[in-house]
Write a protein that holds these residues in place. Structure first.
Motif, PDB file in Angstrom:
ATOM      1  N   ALA A  93       0.823  -1.209   0.000  1.00 31.15           N
ATOM      2  CA  ALA A  93       0.000   0.000   0.000  1.00 31.15           C
ATOM      3  C   ALA A  93       0.858   1.260   0.000  1.00 31.15           C
ATOM      4  CB  ALA A  93      -0.935  -0.010   1.216  1.00 31.15           C
ATOM      5  N   ILE A  94       1.919   1.258   0.809  1.00 35.72           N
ATOM      6  CA  ILE A  94       2.749   2.472   0.866  1.00 35.72           C
ATOM      7  C   ILE A  94       3.509   2.631  -0.438  1.00 35.72           C
ATOM      8  CG2 ILE A  94       4.789   1.429   1.966  1.00 35.72           C
ATOM      9  CD1 ILE A  94       5.004   3.976   3.683  1.00 35.72           C
ATOM     10  N   TRP A  95       3.918   1.496  -1.032  1.00 33.68           N
ATOM     11  CA  TRP A  95       4.562   1.581  -2.346  1.00 33.68           C
ATOM     12  C   TRP A  95       3.600   2.172  -3.365  1.00 33.68           C
ATOM     13  CZ3 TRP A  95       6.494  -4.171  -2.193  1.00 33.68           C
ATOM     14  CH2 TRP A  95       7.561  -4.286  -1.286  1.00 33.68           C
ATOM     15  N   HIS A  96       2.380   1.704  -3.275  1.00 32.24           N
ATOM     16  CA  HIS A  96       1.372   2.208  -4.198  1.00 32.24           C
ATOM     17  C   HIS A  96       1.221   3.720  -4.034  1.00 32.24           C
ATOM     18  CE1 HIS A  96      -2.319   2.282  -6.574  1.00 32.24           C
ATOM     19  NE2 HIS A  96      -2.834   3.029  -5.611  1.00 32.24           N
ATOM     20  N   ASP A  97       1.118   4.162  -2.784  1.00 30.89           N
ATOM     21  CA  ASP A  97       0.939   5.594  -2.535  1.00 30.89           C
ATOM     22  C   ASP A  97       2.121   6.390  -3.081  1.00 30.89           C
ATOM     23  OD1 ASP A  97      -1.341   4.830  -1.293  1.00 30.89           O
ATOM     24  OD2 ASP A  97      -0.774   5.485   0.730  1.00 30.89           O
ATOM     25  N   LEU A  98       3.331   5.888  -2.823  1.00 30.30           N
ATOM     26  CA  LEU A  98       4.519   6.626  -3.262  1.00 30.30           C
ATOM     27  C   LEU A  98       4.650   6.558  -4.785  1.00 30.30           C
ATOM     28  CD1 LEU A  98       6.933   5.546  -0.388  1.00 30.30           C
ATOM     29  CD2 LEU A  98       5.861   7.778  -0.690  1.00 30.30           C
ATOM     30  N   ASN A  99       4.301   5.432  -5.355  1.00 28.77           N
ATOM     31  CA  ASN A  99       4.254   5.298  -6.819  1.00 28.77           C
ATOM     32  C   ASN A  99       3.322   6.345  -7.419  1.00 28.77           C
ATOM     33  OD1 ASN A  99       4.598   1.821  -7.951  1.00 28.77           O
ATOM     34  ND2 ASN A  99       6.101   3.386  -7.560  1.00 28.77           N
ATOM     35  N   GLU A 100       2.165   6.464  -6.808  1.00 28.95           N
ATOM     36  CA  GLU A 100       1.175   7.420  -7.291  1.00 28.95           C
ATOM     37  C   GLU A 100       1.749   8.827  -7.333  1.00 28.95           C
ATOM     38  OE1 GLU A 100      -2.899   7.245  -7.218  1.00 28.95           O
ATOM     39  OE2 GLU A 100      -2.029   5.660  -8.458  1.00 28.95           O
ATOM     40  N   ALA A 101       2.624   9.102  -6.350  1.00 28.09           N
ATOM     41  CA  ALA A 101       3.226  10.430  -6.287  1.00 28.09           C
ATOM     42  C   ALA A 101       4.449  10.532  -7.186  1.00 28.09           C
ATOM     43  CB  ALA A 101       3.591  10.752  -4.839  1.00 28.09           C
ATOM     44  N   TRP A 131       8.549  -1.719  -6.758  1.00 26.86           N
ATOM     45  CA  TRP A 131       7.340  -1.239  -6.095  1.00 26.86           C
ATOM     46  C   TRP A 131       6.146  -1.349  -7.027  1.00 26.86           C
ATOM     47  CZ3 TRP A 131       8.801   3.939  -3.206  1.00 26.86           C
ATOM     48  CH2 TRP A 131       9.711   3.624  -2.178  1.00 26.86           C
ATOM     49  N   ALA A 132       6.343  -0.853  -8.251  1.00 27.00           N
ATOM     50  CA  ALA A 132       5.235  -0.861  -9.200  1.00 27.00           C
ATOM     51  C   ALA A 132       4.762  -2.292  -9.416  1.00 27.00           C
ATOM     52  CB  ALA A 132       5.681  -0.249 -10.528  1.00 27.00           C
ATOM     53  N   GLU A 133       5.738  -3.237  -9.517  1.00 24.38           N
ATOM     54  CA  GLU A 133       5.367  -4.629  -9.744  1.00 24.38           C
ATOM     55  C   GLU A 133       4.579  -5.200  -8.579  1.00 24.38           C
ATOM     56  OE1 GLU A 133       8.967  -6.771 -10.448  1.00 24.38           O
ATOM     57  OE2 GLU A 133       8.719  -6.533 -12.620  1.00 24.38           O
ATOM     58  N   ARG A 134       5.042  -4.846  -7.384  1.00 24.91           N
ATOM     59  CA  ARG A 134       4.478  -5.492  -6.210  1.00 24.91           C
ATOM     60  C   ARG A 134       3.325  -4.744  -5.586  1.00 24.91           C
ATOM     61  NH1 ARG A 134       8.673  -9.012  -3.133  1.00 24.91           N
ATOM     62  NH2 ARG A 134       9.649  -9.986  -4.908  1.00 24.91           N
ATOM     63  N   ALA A 135       3.114  -3.526  -6.029  1.00 31.30           N
ATOM     64  CA  ALA A 135       2.021  -2.760  -5.452  1.00 31.30           C
ATOM     65  C   ALA A 135       0.701  -3.076  -6.139  1.00 31.30           C
ATOM     66  CB  ALA A 135       2.318  -1.268  -5.544  1.00 31.30           C
ATOM     67  N   GLU A 136       0.761  -3.841  -7.256  1.00 27.42           N
ATOM     68  CA  GLU A 136      -0.484  -4.230  -7.903  1.00 27.42           C
ATOM     69  C   GLU A 136      -1.282  -5.118  -6.959  1.00 27.42           C
ATOM     70  OE1 GLU A 136       0.753  -6.270 -11.352  1.00 27.42           O
ATOM     71  OE2 GLU A 136       1.628  -4.478 -12.275  1.00 27.42           O
ATOM     72  N   PRO A 137      -2.596  -4.934  -6.964  1.00 25.55           N
ATOM     73  CA  PRO A 137      -3.416  -5.688  -6.008  1.00 25.55           C
ATOM     74  C   PRO A 137      -3.161  -7.192  -6.091  1.00 25.55           C
ATOM     75  CG  PRO A 137      -4.748  -4.072  -7.181  1.00 25.55           C
ATOM     76  CD  PRO A 137      -3.395  -4.035  -7.803  1.00 25.55           C
ATOM     77  N   GLU A 138      -3.014  -7.701  -7.300  1.00 30.92           N
ATOM     78  CA  GLU A 138      -2.843  -9.132  -7.465  1.00 30.92           C
ATOM     79  C   GLU A 138      -1.558  -9.598  -6.812  1.00 30.92           C
ATOM     80  OE1 GLU A 138      -3.809 -12.838  -8.225  1.00 30.92           O
ATOM     81  OE2 GLU A 138      -5.085 -11.062  -8.501  1.00 30.92           O
ATOM     82  N   ALA A 139      -0.477  -8.861  -7.109  1.00 30.56           N
ATOM     83  CA  ALA A 139       0.815  -9.213  -6.543  1.00 30.56           C
ATOM     84  C   ALA A 139       0.806  -9.015  -5.038  1.00 30.56           C
ATOM     85  CB  ALA A 139       1.918  -8.377  -7.176  1.00 30.56           C
ATOM     86  N   ALA A 140       0.121  -7.966  -4.611  1.00 31.32           N
ATOM     87  CA  ALA A 140       0.100  -7.668  -3.184  1.00 31.32           C
ATOM     88  C   ALA A 140      -0.496  -8.818  -2.387  1.00 31.32           C
ATOM     89  CB  ALA A 140      -0.691  -6.375  -2.934  1.00 31.32           C
ATOM     90  N   ARG A 141      -1.515  -9.461  -2.962  1.00 28.17           N
ATOM     91  CA  ARG A 141      -2.125 -10.589  -2.263  1.00 28.17           C
ATOM     92  C   ARG A 141      -1.144 -11.732  -2.116  1.00 28.17           C
ATOM     93  NH1 ARG A 141      -7.003  -9.223  -4.531  1.00 28.17           N
ATOM     94  NH2 ARG A 141      -6.731 -10.471  -6.406  1.00 28.17           N
ATOM     95  N   ARG A 142      -0.274 -11.826  -3.104  1.00 27.46           N
ATOM     96  CA  ARG A 142       0.702 -12.910  -3.044  1.00 27.46           C
ATOM     97  C   ARG A 142       1.909 -12.562  -2.183  1.00 27.46           C
ATOM     98  NH1 ARG A 142       0.081 -13.028  -8.740  1.00 27.46           N
ATOM     99  NH2 ARG A 142       2.184 -12.208  -8.927  1.00 27.46           N
ATOM    100  N   PHE A 143       1.902 -11.337  -1.652  1.00 26.29           N
ATOM    101  CA  PHE A 143       3.090 -10.895  -0.922  1.00 26.29           C
ATOM    102  C   PHE A 143       3.152 -11.564   0.444  1.00 26.29           C
ATOM    103  CE2 PHE A 143       6.724  -8.476  -0.893  1.00 26.29           C
ATOM    104  CZ  PHE A 143       6.905  -7.912   0.355  1.00 26.29           C
ATOM    105  N   GLN A 144       3.645 -12.789   0.401  1.00 22.96           N
ATOM    106  CA  GLN A 144       3.662 -13.615   1.602  1.00 22.96           C
ATOM    107  C   GLN A 144       5.087 -13.750   2.123  1.00 22.96           C
ATOM    108  OE1 GLN A 144       1.041 -14.739   3.126  1.00 22.96           O
ATOM    109  NE2 GLN A 144      -0.297 -13.803   1.604  1.00 22.96           N
ATOM    110  N   PRO A 145       5.201 -14.072   3.406  1.00 19.58           N
ATOM    111  CA  PRO A 145       6.541 -14.300   3.952  1.00 19.58           C
ATOM    112  C   PRO A 145       7.232 -15.419   3.180  1.00 19.58           C
ATOM    113  CG  PRO A 145       4.921 -14.212   5.706  1.00 19.58           C
ATOM    114  CD  PRO A 145       4.150 -14.184   4.416  1.00 19.58           C
ATOM    115  N   LEU A 146       8.478 -15.250   2.896  1.00 17.32           N
ATOM    116  CA  LEU A 146       9.274 -16.268   2.215  1.00 17.32           C
ATOM    117  C   LEU A 146      10.341 -16.731   3.187  1.00 17.32           C
ATOM    118  CD1 LEU A 146       9.508 -14.246  -1.036  1.00 17.32           C
ATOM    119  CD2 LEU A 146       8.437 -16.470  -0.867  1.00 17.32           C
ATOM    120  N   ALA A 147      10.504 -18.015   3.224  1.00 17.26           N
ATOM    121  CA  ALA A 147      11.372 -18.559   4.273  1.00 17.26           C
ATOM    122  C   ALA A 147      12.846 -18.483   3.926  1.00 17.26           C
ATOM    123  CB  ALA A 147      10.989 -20.002   4.541  1.00 17.26           C
TER     124      ALA A 147
END
Lengths: 810, 810
Positions: free
Chosen positions: A610-618, A786-802
């Protein structure tokens, strides 16, 4: 005499009937239905038939004579229409037959992916003789092309067979390595390499989009746009238990027909065996458990008390020259350890998985002679702690004490091969040493030993040590890590020389001692691969430190810091306000950094997209404050503002940052551009520091101000901004292509020498080539995470990686 | 015979009457009015009368006998009530008198500052015999105290006289040096020193707020709170032409009675002379032009054709032992050059101002013997280019060729004094050299020559050179600049040893060769003074580089950069928004700096107070990005955020910045605090760099990353944050007290050696003393210049300041 009806003449029922007749020939009056117009044959031997190595006659297990001898009523070529378990009657196309005991042996059918065109003529499975015949016919056309969808056992056997028949064959596999259910990536790599050697094209992670053609299959199109013209498409992606008949008869089914350990279904007097059964949640496709089941069922039918039990399985692939073996469980897991042996020269890979002093899994490629011995250890649960050190070498090496590598080498006869690549024997090396070669380099120059893949380096050194005694001092070059004896420099050199373009290629061809590296070598190898093969290799996030994976610096309390890029330190009121708003919104602490940007600290992981998205927007992109890559280009205000500025240092800094951002480098890279020798940007302690002077630009390289403090050395003086950018880019690319991972430029320069770098970069053609290679790499890697990961679809997949939590910060 | 009426019996009319009678005794029937009940006396000799050195009788210029002899009708003690220029009649208290010609010689009256209490009894001027008598009476009381307001000629004469009478005398002067109209600051300094030597207290820049007392003046209170008990207050702040009578008579007046070069007013047959006239816009107070006027007026009255012309004036002070002379124009100006000679041992200062190869001004103190010769050169406009090199030495040195200093020294006799302070002759030095002293240090140790004020250092070196020939190599120590032969280290040492607390003291006592230094030495001396005498010396903004004066960095286009302080780099959303708003409001460009703050570029000078005000309102203070002082304390995020941080590096950085900000230092000072040895704050190339480790704090000093790059050396390891702050503060203070101006700490350390610094700072008592002295200095200097200058009142005064535009940026 009781009536036994068996539906399906497959390998399981065939074996069951054999047992029944062998044990008590008169126990049953037997009727055998088969939808195929023939009796039992060895279905797993269809591959040699397809390849032409065998005829069908050779794989028939029970011929008409046998059925006659054993008084079995055969209703081949007749489909069973229904089963009435109340009336205990089976209805076939030719009429009813009553039963006292009924066995479902309906087997399985091939799974066909429902892509568009899957039903076109020319799309076949590899399941029965009809399929085999269709393929054989297609192969008859000169220059015919086959696409095999599925890189499992069956698909590869089909592919190999078709190739033997002279077809151009492409294998499409959806996973990242072949036979992923039976093999680990390392063995998968070797298998792929062997298949490729015999002319089979293998496309991994290939997703079929559609099959097209005019009235029949003529081309396969992939999701990534690849188009594969073909004459036949073989679907070998898996099987599905054939349970429709049982279900319609009311026999309890899960994924298949449910049976107990005596092969009884939940319906009285109804049994099932083979690929159509489900036992304790498991399905079965390999031949060994089917034969077990056949034996159990025969005994059950004869009233004997016995039970089917799951047992360890091993796999072999029936493709000549592809010698693989796997058994047991070789998934990663807590408390599990690997023993890995690789011989790159002979293409050998062996991996044993140990848990609690027991062997629980084994994967082997290239030399599977000891497969059955390991399989025995797995099945028996033998305690291997006593033989652990030599276990990987197989039964021939057991029984002795622990191995002293030096005495082992000392005991080798002169004709023992040390360097497989170059066929150098111990005697050759000893002769070289006695001729005056006292170090590795000299031995290498004279004998070529260890000059190719380098994995025998340790052995050659041992020969040196044994021969010279105390006169031999091990060189100081340090291996990358415990996974290999090679140095970083060796690895880099070999990745280029051998054109290794995947991690698995590196592990195998360079004889890695571990399955897939460790937290030390993996990030390094990942970098080397992407630096040398930007178009071929794909960056592996799992081989990155946690900050690079998450594209943010993890903080002590588990929150993250978020830092937008500020080109050359320049920003605007609008950006400041956007940052302030983001800080308020996400409760971040704000700190201005020494890298001329603004850090937002304390952002929760779930807020990152979300913060990436906000900063991207700016209008802001990631500052990459977490990468081994370009960090910042520090600038002073230069001639635009400063009374002393001789050139537009800010402008040059911005241009450099816009050119270089997003590139991965061996370690973080910091640049600085000062507008005059007063050097307010502290450029001379940066990795690349440019000092603007009246006459142009002084480019210095190899500064540092972290663990060490070091002033840059002068690389070159140039006249124009364009030259400054060209030289800087070429320098960075040279560093990318040659430096040891985690060496900052100043450490790399200390090794290769500034003179060499100057010499390389002074060649205008080479400089241009370096810039071109850098730009090629940027065409892949210069993108805002940021742009890649701030997309809603990617954001949902943004899970902890071991896993890799160790971090090389500085 | 024509009737001449003269109103006023002062020095001008007295002299005019003398000329008149001497030339043509019968030309006029003369009537002389005087409000004082006596005739002409030498008013400028009232000082010796006040001091008791002369009697009044001795200063009377025209006694009753003279008036009688010259047939002058005296109407002394009678005020003139009016003048009727139509009827040509003067009306006195005793009746009318008609005139053919009328002369106004009404002189001037003392200016009395209208402070509260100015009209109390005991507040007197120093204008006439009555004032003198009042003072003499006051001085009669034992232990009586006088406050003299006004440090001009008259006030100082009064003060000296009262002191001679035994009073405790304090002189209050509003300007920054005494007799600022006649003397330059250097001479003013020596004059003050001489006055102080004789027990007169001199308070400069003293603004009188009020005079209080019960029925009479008993105390003077100053604006700064100082209270001065006293028995008499002497106002000697200036004079005002007495023109009321002339104005009432309709005679044209400007600031005084307007006259032409023949001393004619605009009214027919009416003339004026002396302090009551205005000629070409000028007023007159010194005696020389009055006498000129008297002569012209006499001739005019006699019908002779002559003209009054302005001429150069010279000043002497009639105070025994205060030997000063000034003449001509000694203001600074384009194209003007100074020749300065100082002899600190004898308290001599001479300065000549040259313009276009002519001497246009001279100021001398201590040795005024050649004053009249210089005065002659000024008046005559003599071309002095031929004698320029020796001009300052006076007429005795003229006529020779240019001077070779070495042959001059060689020619000196053995008993010629070389070191005035210690009375060391040339022969003593030669003896020391012949005894084995081959360098300055050895000569100094043996003879003490040049060991006190140091100004004869060059001479001693010349003696060494003459005596040793080529065996003597001039030491490499460089003088501060062309203004002196002393090194920075000498200057620092002597400022401390001789307790020099003002720039003028340094110039004079250290024998500066220029009037008041140059752009090189002035900022240095200014710093040394404020560093050593924080309570006594007041910072001189005119001795600062333009950026320090304006508290903002001037940019190439004449705009300024404005940078708020961000403690340890920390900021808040509110501050970011305030900065963004300010940038928008004042059209500034925004850049994040490597010093962990935000720069607003392109602010117009006239907007500076307003933008400071806005940023102040938002809680921010100046970042001092323009000073030789503490710049920033760079920090990493430390244990608060970073997974590797061992201590609260940000917190320590903030504490250090809050402690050290606002202090002036020899050069800019940058600090860094890193939370672990990874050193993300790049602390090890800072002036002071602290690395936090588990066991405490490693304090390094002397790093650099500008023109040079240098790693810090370890000063000390300490356990606690408090110790880290104490050591850092003590180090900074030691640097402040000892370093050469514009030496960064690393350069200073290279000279004094880290061992010495360690030794000093290892002494806990010395460390504490250094911290105490630092804190004392901060009590004066730690204040936000923005807050001071953003006040509307100060903002109005924020005007361009000329001169030092050369800047030592880095």
């Amino acid at each position: 005499m009781q009536k036994l009806v068996v539906i399906g003449a497959g390998m399981a029922t065939g074996r069951m009937l054999e047992h029944l007749r062998d044990t008590d020939p008169g126990a049953y009056d037997i009727t055998l239905f088969n939808a195929e117009p023939r009796g039992n044959y060895n279905r797993i031997m269809l591959s040699p038939v397809l390849s032409g190595e065998k005829s069908f006659a050779e794989i028939v297990t029970h011929d008409e004579g046998w059925y006659a001898d054993n008084a079995i009523t055969c209703r081949f070529g007749e489909k069973v229409l229904s089963v009435d378990t109340e009336r205990k009657v089976v209805t076939g196309e030719q009429g009813e037959v009553a039963y006292d005991k009924l066995v479902f042996g309906t087997g399985s059918s091939a799974f066909i992916i429902p892509v568009p065109g899957h039903d076109l003529p020319g799309v076949v499975a590899f399941r029965d003789l009809e399929d085999t015949t269709a393929m054989t016919e297609a192969a008859g056309k000169p220059g015919a092309r086959a696409v095999v969808i599925g890189g499992g056992l069956l698909g590869l056997e089909a592919a190999a067979a078709l190739r033997l028949r002279g077809m151009e064959v492409t294998v499409l596999h959806i996973a990242s390595h072949l036979m992923e259910r039976q093999l680990d990536p390392a063995a998968g790599y070797l298998l792929k390499k062997d298949l490729e050697k015999r002319g089979i094209e293998v496309l991994l992670e290939a997703s079929t989009k559609e099959i097209i053609g005019n009235g029949r299959a003529e081309q396969v199109n992939l999701a990534d746009g690849t188009e594969l013209p073909c004459d036949i498409v073989v679907m070998a992606v898996g099987i599905r238990p054939a349970v429709t008949l049982a279900q319609e008869a009311g026999v309890a089914c899960g994924r298949a027909i449910k049976v107990d350990a005596q092969m009884r279904t939940e319906t009285p007097d109804v049994f099932a065996v083979g690929e159509c059964v489900e036992f304790e949640g498991n399905l079965f496709g390999l031949v060994a458990p089917l034969y077990d089941q056949a034996k159990v069922l025969a005994k059950t039918l004869l009233g004997e008390d016995t039970s089917f039990a799951m047992r360890e399985l091993s796999t072999k692939l029936k493709v000549t020259g592809c010698d693989l073996f796997s058994a047991g469980d070789f998934a990663e897991g807590e408390g599990r350890e690997d023993i890995v042996f690789r011989d790159p020269a002979r293409g050998i890979y062996k991996r044993l998985v140990i848990e609690d002093d027991r062997l629980i899994g084994a994967v082997m490629y290239g030399d599977t002679a000891d497969g059955n011995w390991f399989f025995g250890l797995i099945k028996d649960g033998t305690d291997i702690s006593e033989m652990r050190e030599t276990l990987i070498f197989g039964p021939a090496y057991q029984g002795g004490g622990s191995v002293d590598p030096l005495s082992a080498v000392a005991a080798l006869p002169p004709d023992a091969e040390i360097c497989g690549c170059n066929g150098v024997c111990k005697g050759d090396i000893v002769a070289a040493i006695e001729g005056g070669a006292t170090d590795l380099g000299a031995v290498r120059a004279i004998t070529k030993a260890s000059n190719s893949c380098g994995t025998c380096t340790g052995l050659v050194e041992q020969v040196l040590s044994v021969t010279l005694g105390d006169d031999f001092v091990l060189p100081t070059a340090q291996p990358v890590c415990g996974c290999t004896d090679l140095t970083h420099e060796d690895v880099r050199r070999l990745i280029k020389a051998q054109e290794l373009k995947s991690q698995e290629a590196v592990w195998q061809e360079l004889g890695w001692k571990t399955r897939n590296g460790c937290h030390v070598c993996r990030p390094a190898v990942n970098f080397y691969l992407l630096a040398d093969w930007p178009l071929d290799y794909r960056d592996d996030p799992q081989s990155r430190f946690v900050n690079e994976r998450n594209h943010a610096n993890i903080q002590k309390d588990g929150t993250y810091s978020v830092m937008p890029r500020m080109w050359g330190g320049m920003t605007t009121p609008e950006e400041l306000i956007a940052i302030a708003r983001a800080a308020e919104k996400y409760g971040a602490t704000v700190k201005v950094t020494g890298g001329q940007r603004i850090d937002l600290l304390g952002v929760r992981k779930e807020d990152l997209p979300a913060i990436w998205h906000d900063l991207n927007e700016a209008g802001m992109v990631s500052g990459h404050a977490y990468t081994k890559g370009l960090r910042t280009v520090k600038t002073c205000v230069g001639s635009d503002w400063c009374r002393f500025g001789t050139q537009d240092s800010t402008g040059l800094g911005i241009k450099l940052e816009k050119k270089l951002w997003g590139s991965w480098t061996p370690h973080k890279v910091k640049l600085g551009v000062s507008g005059c020798p007063r050097n307010c940007a502290e450029a001379t302690c940066k990795d690349v520091g440019i000092i603007c002077v009246d006459s142009g630009y002084q480019i210095g390289v190899g500064g540092a101000a972290g663990m060490d403090v070091k002033e840059v050395e002068r690389l070159v003086d140039v006249k124009t901004e364009a030259e400054a950018i060209e030289w800087t880019t070429a320098f960075v690319q040279l560093y990318r292509e040659h430096a040891k991972y985690l060496d900052r430029p100043y450490k790399w320069l200390a090794k290769v020498g500034l003179d060499w770098v100057k010499e390389v970069l002074s060649d205008a053609a080479e400089r241009a080539a370096l810039v071109a290679r850098f730009e090629l790499s940027q065409s892949v890697y210069q993108k805002d995470p940021w742009a890649e990961r701030a997309e809603p679809e990617a954001a949902r997949r943004f899970q902890p990686l071991a896993d890799l939590t160790v971090q090389a910060a500085e």
